[in-house]
Design an enzyme around this catalytic site. Structure first.
Site, PDB file in Angstrom:
ATOM      1  N   ARG A 106       0.937  -1.156   0.001  1.00  0.00           N
ATOM      2  CA  ARG A 106       0.199  -0.132  -0.202  1.00  0.00           C
ATOM      3  C   ARG A 106       0.885   1.140   0.161  1.00  0.00           C
ATOM      4  O   ARG A 106       1.870   1.355   0.594  1.00  0.00           O
ATOM      5  CB  ARG A 106      -0.880   0.064   1.133  1.00  0.00           C
ATOM      6  CG  ARG A 106      -2.116  -0.857   1.237  1.00  0.00           C
ATOM      7  CD  ARG A 106      -3.238  -0.601   0.146  1.00  0.00           C
ATOM      8  NE  ARG A 106      -4.238  -1.417   0.188  1.00  0.00           N
ATOM      9  CZ  ARG A 106      -4.465  -2.336  -0.475  1.00  0.00           C
ATOM     10  NH1 ARG A 106      -3.376  -3.100  -1.346  1.00  0.00           N
ATOM     11  NH2 ARG A 106      -5.557  -3.181  -0.511  1.00  0.00           N
ATOM     12  N   HIS A 166      -1.113   0.111  -9.931  1.00  0.00           N
ATOM     13  CA  HIS A 166      -1.763  -0.896  -8.988  1.00  0.00           C
ATOM     14  C   HIS A 166      -2.138  -2.229  -9.846  1.00  0.00           C
ATOM     15  O   HIS A 166      -3.157  -2.408  -9.592  1.00  0.00           O
ATOM     16  CB  HIS A 166      -2.847  -0.244  -8.100  1.00  0.00           C
ATOM     17  CG  HIS A 166      -3.277  -0.854  -6.814  1.00  0.00           C
ATOM     18  ND1 HIS A 166      -3.564  -0.266  -5.558  1.00  0.00           N
ATOM     19  CD2 HIS A 166      -2.965  -2.239  -6.477  1.00  0.00           C
ATOM     20  CE1 HIS A 166      -3.756  -1.156  -4.817  1.00  0.00           C
ATOM     21  NE2 HIS A 166      -3.382  -2.416  -5.182  1.00  0.00           N
ATOM     22  N   GLU A 184      -3.005   7.546  -3.989  1.00  0.00           N
ATOM     23  CA  GLU A 184      -3.481   6.822  -5.225  1.00  0.00           C
ATOM     24  C   GLU A 184      -4.865   7.408  -5.634  1.00  0.00           C
ATOM     25  O   GLU A 184      -5.660   7.426  -4.681  1.00  0.00           O
ATOM     26  CB  GLU A 184      -3.648   5.561  -4.985  1.00  0.00           C
ATOM     27  CG  GLU A 184      -3.457   4.537  -5.955  1.00  0.00           C
ATOM     28  CD  GLU A 184      -3.243   3.037  -5.519  1.00  0.00           C
ATOM     29  OE1 GLU A 184      -2.246   2.579  -5.040  1.00  0.00           O
ATOM     30  OE2 GLU A 184      -4.139   2.325  -5.865  1.00  0.00           O
TER      31      GLU A 184
END
Ligand code: DGY
Length: 392
Positions: A277, A324, A306
Site C-alpha cells: 500500500r 496498482h 492513489e
C-alpha cells in the site's frame, strides 16, 4: 449537491431483479462465474458503472433502506457511517474485492456484527510476480531503455549504456514475510540465488524450511548455499539489503514505516519495491531520496494518495511506476470475483468459514459449502469449517 450530481451519472445494471437478497457490486468484476454464483442463490445484483470512485455519501444513498450485502472496492471509504447504513438496511456482509482492507473500519464492522470478507490466497503469486517484475525492471532499467528506443535515441550498442544492477547473489530484504512476501522471496531466491533478510512479527518456518531444502539441492550440485536471516530490527535490514521489497499491510503501525530517515539508511545503489500500500512509504521522502541518489532505483505499484502522485515522482528516471496491477491477471481477478461472491453467499447461507489459505477449491464447480475468508471471523465467533466437519 455534488453527490446528487454524481448520482445522476450513476447507472446501475440490475441482474435477476426478482431476487430475494439485494446485493450491490460497486464496480463490474471480471468473468461471469461470480454473477452466476450470486443469481443462482437468489440474489438481485445491482452493478455500479461509475467510472469515478463512489464516495461515502454516494454509497449511503445507493444502499438505501434495504440491502443484504455489498461487494466493494479498495478505492472506497467503508467508514463507520457507511457500515452503519449497511447494517441498518439489513446488511449481513461486506465483501471486499481485495486482500487488503485498510479502507474498511474493521473495528466498527465488528461492533456492528458485520462480517467483512476479503480475497486472500488467490492473488499471492500474481502480486509476488508483479514485485519481481518491478524488481527486474528497476534493476535493469527496462523502462529507460524502452523510452530510449521509442524516442529514436538508441544509436547502437555501447559498453556503458544504461548499466544496471545484477541481482544474482545479492541480498534481498523482505519487509513483511506473509503470503506475498514469502512467494516473492522464493521467486527471487530460486531465480537469482539471493540471500535473504526478512523482517516481520515472527520467524517464518515455511520460508526457512524452503531455504534449507533449496540449499540441499544447491550443495548436491556443488553450488554455494544461500543464507536466510530473520531480523527483528528493520533498520538492520535496510542497511544490509541490496533489494528491499515491502509486503506489509497498511495500518497505524506501518503508516510511513519507510520515511526519510529510513531511506537514508539504505545503500546508495539499493533497489526499492512497493506492491503493498502506498502510504507505508512517505512518498515525498522517496522523491527527494531518488532525486539526491540517481543510482538508487525504485519500482512502485501503489501510491500514497492513489491515483494521484506526489509532485516530481513521475519526472524521476530512476523510478518505475505501474498503476496498482499486483493482482491484475485475468485468472486472478476472475478468481477474486468468485471469492468475493462466495463470501456473500456463504454468509447469507450461514455456512462456516474456510480453514486454510488454499482458495482454489472455490474455483471448482463443486465448491465447498463454506465462506472463503472473513477477516473478523474470530471477533464475531463465526463457526470454522473444521469445527463443523469435526462435529458432523
Ligand atoms: C489487494 O487485493 O489488496 C490488492 O492491492 C489489489 O489486488
Amino acid at each position: 449537491m455534488e453527490i446528487v450530481e454524481k448520482m445522476r451519472h450513476f447507472r446501475v445494471e440490475t441482474h435477476h431483479p426478482q431476487g430475494r437478497f439485494r446485493i450491490l457490486v460497486t464496480k463490474k468484476l471480471p468473468g461471469t462465474r461470480w454473477m452466476e454464483i450470486l443469481t443462482d442463490d437468489d440474489c438481485r445484483v445491482e452493478v455500479g458503472n461509475l467510472e469515478e470512485t463512489i464516495n461515502a455519501d454516494g454509497l449511503k444513498a445507493w444502499i438505501g433502506d434495504s440491502c443484504h450485502g455489498v461487494i466493494g472496492q479498495l478505492t472506497e471509504d467503508w467508514n463507520e457511517e457507511v457500515l452503519e447504513t449497511l447494517k441498518a438496511a439489513g446488511g449481513q456482509v461486506y465483501s471486499s474485492y481485495a486482500v487488503g482492507y485498510d479502507n474498511v473500519d474493521i473495528e466498527a464492522a465488528s461492533r456492528l456484527g458485520l462480517p467483512v470478507g476479503n480475497t486472500p490466497g488467490i492473488l499471492t503469486e500474481a502480486t509476488a510476480e508483479m514485485a519481481a517484475a518491478l524488481t527486474f525492471a528497476a534493476a535493469r532499467r527496462v523502462i529507460e531503455g524502452d523510452q530510449m528506443v521509442r524516442a529514436g535515441r538508441f544509436s547502437g550498442w555501447q559498453p556503458d549504456l544504461l548499466l544496471g544492477t545484477l541481482l544474482r547473489g545479492k541480498t534481498l530484504g523482505v519487509v513483511g514475510a506473509g503470503r506475498i512476501g514469502t512467494a516473492y522471496a522464493r521467486m527471487m531466491m530460486q531465480g537469482c540465488r539471493m540471500n535473504l533478510l526478512y523482517f516481520g512479527r515472527h520467524t517464518n518456518e515455511d520460508l526457512e524450511r524452503f531455504y534449507d531444502e533449496f540449499n540441499t539441492f544447491l550443495t548436491q550440485r556443488n553450488e554455494k548455499p544461500l543464507t536466510i536471516s530473520f531480523v527483528a530490527d528493520l533498520d538492520e535490514l535496510l542497511v544490509h539489503a541490496d533489494i528491499i521489497s515491502i509486503h506489509t499491510p497498511l495500518d497505524e503501525s506501518t503508516h510511513h514505516l519507510i520515511n526519510r530517515e529510513r531511506f537514508s539508511l539504505m545503500k546508495r545503489h539499493a533497489v526499492f519495491i512497493n506492491t503493498s500500500r502506498g502510504a507505508v512509504v512517505d512518498e515525498q521522502a522517496l522523491v527527494e531520496h531518488c532525486r539526491e541518489n540517481p543510482d538508487f532505483r525504485a519500482g512502485l505499484d501503489v501510491f500514497e494518495f492513489e491515483p494521484r502522485l506526489v509532485e516530481g515522482l513521475d519526472a524521476l528516471p530512476n523510478v518505475v511506476l505501474t498503476p496498482h496491477l499486483g493482482s491484475a491477471t485475468r485468472w486472478t481477478r476472475e478468481g477474486m470475483a468468485v471469492l468475493a461472491a462466495c463470501n456473500v453467499v456463504g454468509i447469507l447461507k450461514g455456512w462456516p468459514v474456510w480453514h486454510t489459505d488454499d482458495m482454489e477449491p472455490f474455483l471448482s464447480s463443486a465448491r465447498p459449502k463454506a465462506v472463503p475468508s472473513i477477516v473478523n471471523a474470530g471477533r464475531l465467533n463465526l463457526p470454522r469449517y473444521t469445527d463443523m466437519t469435526s462435529s458432523a
